[in-house]
Scaffold this motif. Sequence first.
Motif, PDB file in Angstrom:
ATOM      1  N   GLU A  73      53.764  85.440  26.885  1.00  0.00           N
ATOM      2  CA  GLU A  73      52.111  86.552  26.301  1.00  0.00           C
ATOM      3  C   GLU A  73      51.563  85.502  25.636  1.00  0.00           C
ATOM      4  N   LEU A  74      52.737  86.578  23.748  1.00  0.00           N
ATOM      5  CA  LEU A  74      52.165  85.769  23.094  1.00  0.00           C
ATOM      6  C   LEU A  74      51.280  84.275  22.640  1.00  0.00           C
ATOM      7  N   ILE A  75      52.238  83.497  23.514  1.00  0.00           N
ATOM      8  CA  ILE A  75      51.713  82.242  23.446  1.00  0.00           C
ATOM      9  C   ILE A  75      50.198  82.132  24.330  1.00  0.00           C
ATOM     10  N   PHE A  76      49.486  83.747  25.409  1.00  0.00           N
ATOM     11  CA  PHE A  76      48.532  83.536  25.577  1.00  0.00           C
ATOM     12  C   PHE A  76      47.463  83.830  25.027  1.00  0.00           C
ATOM     13  N   LYS A  77      47.677  84.787  23.763  1.00  0.00           N
ATOM     14  CA  LYS A  77      47.382  85.164  23.097  1.00  0.00           C
ATOM     15  C   LYS A  77      47.042  84.228  21.942  1.00  0.00           C
ATOM     16  N   TRP A  81      42.713  82.587  21.489  1.00  0.00           N
ATOM     17  CA  TRP A  81      43.083  83.104  20.383  1.00  0.00           C
ATOM     18  C   TRP A  81      41.937  81.694  20.167  1.00  0.00           C
ATOM     19  N   GLU A  82      42.381  80.536  20.434  1.00  0.00           N
ATOM     20  CA  GLU A  82      42.024  78.555  20.407  1.00  0.00           C
ATOM     21  C   GLU A  82      40.481  79.343  21.282  1.00  0.00           C
ATOM     22  N   MET A  83      41.060  79.322  22.439  1.00  0.00           N
ATOM     23  CA  MET A  83      39.225  79.280  23.643  1.00  0.00           C
ATOM     24  C   MET A  83      38.097  80.057  22.938  1.00  0.00           C
ATOM     25  N   GLN A  84      38.598  81.118  22.399  1.00  0.00           N
ATOM     26  CA  GLN A  84      37.392  82.178  21.708  1.00  0.00           C
ATOM     27  C   GLN A  84      36.882  81.007  20.602  1.00  0.00           C
ATOM     28  N   GLN A  85      37.228  80.325  19.640  1.00  0.00           N
ATOM     29  CA  GLN A  85      35.977  79.187  18.958  1.00  0.00           C
ATOM     30  C   GLN A  85      36.124  78.373  19.506  1.00  0.00           C
ATOM     31  N   ILE A  86      36.373  77.827  19.985  1.00  0.00           N
ATOM     32  CA  ILE A  86      35.421  76.910  21.145  1.00  0.00           C
ATOM     33  C   ILE A  86      34.295  77.907  21.658  1.00  0.00           C
ATOM     34  N   CYS A  87      34.948  79.029  22.304  1.00  0.00           N
ATOM     35  CA  CYS A  87      33.233  79.692  23.389  1.00  0.00           C
ATOM     36  C   CYS A  87      32.209  79.783  22.101  1.00  0.00           C
ATOM     37  N   TYR A  88      32.353  80.568  20.472  1.00  0.00           N
ATOM     38  CA  TYR A  88      31.073  80.741  19.701  1.00  0.00           C
ATOM     39  C   TYR A  88      31.426  80.366  18.768  1.00  0.00           C
ATOM     40  N   CYS A  89      31.515  78.821  19.477  1.00  0.00           N
ATOM     41  CA  CYS A  89      31.317  78.143  17.828  1.00  0.00           C
ATOM     42  C   CYS A  89      29.761  77.430  18.471  1.00  0.00           C
ATOM     43  N   GLU A  90      28.789  77.687  17.850  1.00  0.00           N
ATOM     44  CA  GLU A  90      27.707  77.384  17.823  1.00  0.00           C
ATOM     45  C   GLU A  90      27.353  75.625  17.038  1.00  0.00           C
ATOM     46  N   ASN A  91      26.543  74.956  17.792  1.00  0.00           N
ATOM     47  CA  ASN A  91      25.890  73.370  17.538  1.00  0.00           C
ATOM     48  C   ASN A  91      27.395  72.669  18.014  1.00  0.00           C
ATOM     49  N   ILE A  92      28.809  72.609  18.944  1.00  0.00           N
ATOM     50  CA  ILE A  92      30.060  72.439  19.488  1.00  0.00           C
ATOM     51  C   ILE A  92      29.740  71.064  19.059  1.00  0.00           C
ATOM     52  N   GLN A  93      30.318  69.932  17.458  1.00  0.00           N
ATOM     53  CA  GLN A  93      31.181  68.476  17.991  1.00  0.00           C
ATOM     54  C   GLN A  93      31.997  68.457  19.010  1.00  0.00           C
ATOM     55  N   THR A  94      32.186  67.233  19.861  1.00  0.00           N
ATOM     56  CA  THR A  94      32.586  66.476  21.079  1.00  0.00           C
ATOM     57  C   THR A  94      34.311  66.577  20.119  1.00  0.00           C
ATOM     58  N   LYS A  95      34.268  66.102  19.134  1.00  0.00           N
ATOM     59  CA  LYS A  95      35.838  65.898  18.490  1.00  0.00           C
ATOM     60  C   LYS A  95      36.516  67.808  17.647  1.00  0.00           C
ATOM     61  N   PHE A  96      35.837  68.093  17.234  1.00  0.00           N
ATOM     62  CA  PHE A  96      36.465  69.644  17.171  1.00  0.00           C
ATOM     63  C   PHE A  96      36.748  70.412  18.623  1.00  0.00           C
ATOM     64  N   PHE A  97      35.506  70.324  19.709  1.00  0.00           N
ATOM     65  CA  PHE A  97      36.431  70.536  21.184  1.00  0.00           C
ATOM     66  C   PHE A  97      37.290  69.991  21.829  1.00  0.00           C
ATOM     67  N   ALA A  98      37.633  68.515  21.833  1.00  0.00           N
ATOM     68  CA  ALA A  98      38.276  68.265  22.237  1.00  0.00           C
ATOM     69  C   ALA A  98      39.939  68.050  21.459  1.00  0.00           C
ATOM     70  N   GLU A  99      39.763  68.442  20.368  1.00  0.00           N
ATOM     71  CA  GLU A  99      40.995  69.113  18.819  1.00  0.00           C
ATOM     72  C   GLU A  99      41.143  70.616  19.524  1.00  0.00           C
ATOM     73  N   ARG A 100      40.918  71.063  19.510  1.00  0.00           N
ATOM     74  CA  ARG A 100      41.097  72.342  19.800  1.00  0.00           C
ATOM     75  C   ARG A 100      41.175  72.895  21.460  1.00  0.00           C
ATOM     76  N   LEU A 101      40.839  72.214  22.301  1.00  0.00           N
ATOM     77  CA  LEU A 101      40.788  72.388  23.540  1.00  0.00           C
ATOM     78  C   LEU A 101      42.707  71.432  24.291  1.00  0.00           C
ATOM     79  N   SER A 102      43.356  70.281  23.235  1.00  0.00           N
ATOM     80  CA  SER A 102      44.049  69.875  23.300  1.00  0.00           C
ATOM     81  C   SER A 102      45.448  70.894  22.928  1.00  0.00           C
ATOM     82  N   ARG A 103      44.992  71.782  21.562  1.00  0.00           N
ATOM     83  CA  ARG A 103      45.934  72.616  21.366  1.00  0.00           C
ATOM     84  C   ARG A 103      46.048  73.990  22.195  1.00  0.00           C
ATOM     85  N   VAL A 104      44.956  74.018  23.097  1.00  0.00           N
ATOM     86  CA  VAL A 104      45.418  75.009  23.986  1.00  0.00           C
ATOM     87  C   VAL A 104      46.065  74.177  25.271  1.00  0.00           C
TER      88      VAL A 104
END
Length: 309
Positions: A73-77, A81-104
């Motif tokens: 459950e902690l890891i789900f949280k 947390w990481e997913m929200q940062q992708i979803c709420y990022c305006e003008n998202i750049q592919t580098k940021f997108f790929a890096e954050r998704l890799s964290r997930v």
Amino acid sequence: MNISEHRETILNDIEVKYDAIGQKTDTHLEGLLYAKPITYWDYIQTDALLSLQTQRTTLPDEMVFIMYHQVNELIFKMILWEMQQICYCENIQTKFFAERLSRVTRYFDMLTTSFSIMEEGMEVEQYMKFRNTLTPASGFQSAQYRLIEFTSTDLINLVDNRFRAKIDRNTPYENAFEHLYWQAAGKDYSTGKKSYLLEEFEKKYKGSFLRHMEEYNTINIYQKFKQLPIDDQKNPELVAAMRHFDHTVNITWVMQHLNVAIKYIDHSGKGDGEATGGSDWKKYMHPKYQRRIFFPDLWSEEELANWGL
Ligand code: HEM
């Protein structure tokens, strides 16, 4: 008084900060004089965290079961947390997108490999005893797991495969909800009757699920990807990260989970072969029946046809 240049800059910045919210800087500086220095245990809230493990039986391996679920459950949280940062990022750049998704994905990879704690880290005899005191609760009732799904993809991809073709993509949230793939774990579609497991789950979470579904309708991970310029959608790193995420969540983790269920519930030769949540679990849990695929456009026809085989 001789104040160093560095300190003066900091003091000025602090002044600007407090001025902006109508607060007196001097009062806050004086407050620092009496503030308690932070410790590791206060900051991490170790005592609170370690007071949450309450067994319902005397069997020691129940502790492994409780704590491993809590770790999940902690890891789900962290994942949300990481997913929200992708979803709420305006003008998202592919580098940021790929890096954050890799964290997930790293978190999900960890949950997948660590599933051996459930498989090998408990005695079957103990599990088959303490599970009776948990009935009718099930990991099925993990709300964060469902939020991860809603945050990942369009609702149509979470609709039961049998109804997908007939359901309008713009169907009201309530109707989509009634046809989500996981309803099959506890709903008799011919009568509409739901199991106790499902009823209780919905009583507690349906309202917040409907709100979350609406919130992420246009900003879920798949939508964010499709809103990128076409060239960016072909970025090999991003595509690899998206595919890895989809595969880990919807095949690798699911298969690990299913194998554990088979080991305890089916092959142990103990108990009645029924899941604590009461679902027709062998049919329900396999990815080849669920066909839950977050990013269908990123898989070839052949890959889609062989999903989970
Ligand atoms: C001994 C270990 C485990 C066994 C035997 C087991 C068994 C099952 C079974 C049989 C189901 C189907 C629903 C039902 O209960 O009738 C289920 C669902 C589920 N369990 Fe577990 N489980 C175990 C550990 C875990 C862990 C550690 C998690 C992590 C939170 C978890 C999360 C889930 C989730 C999210 C579902 C719903 C999956 C879906 O809808 O496809 N389970 N589990």
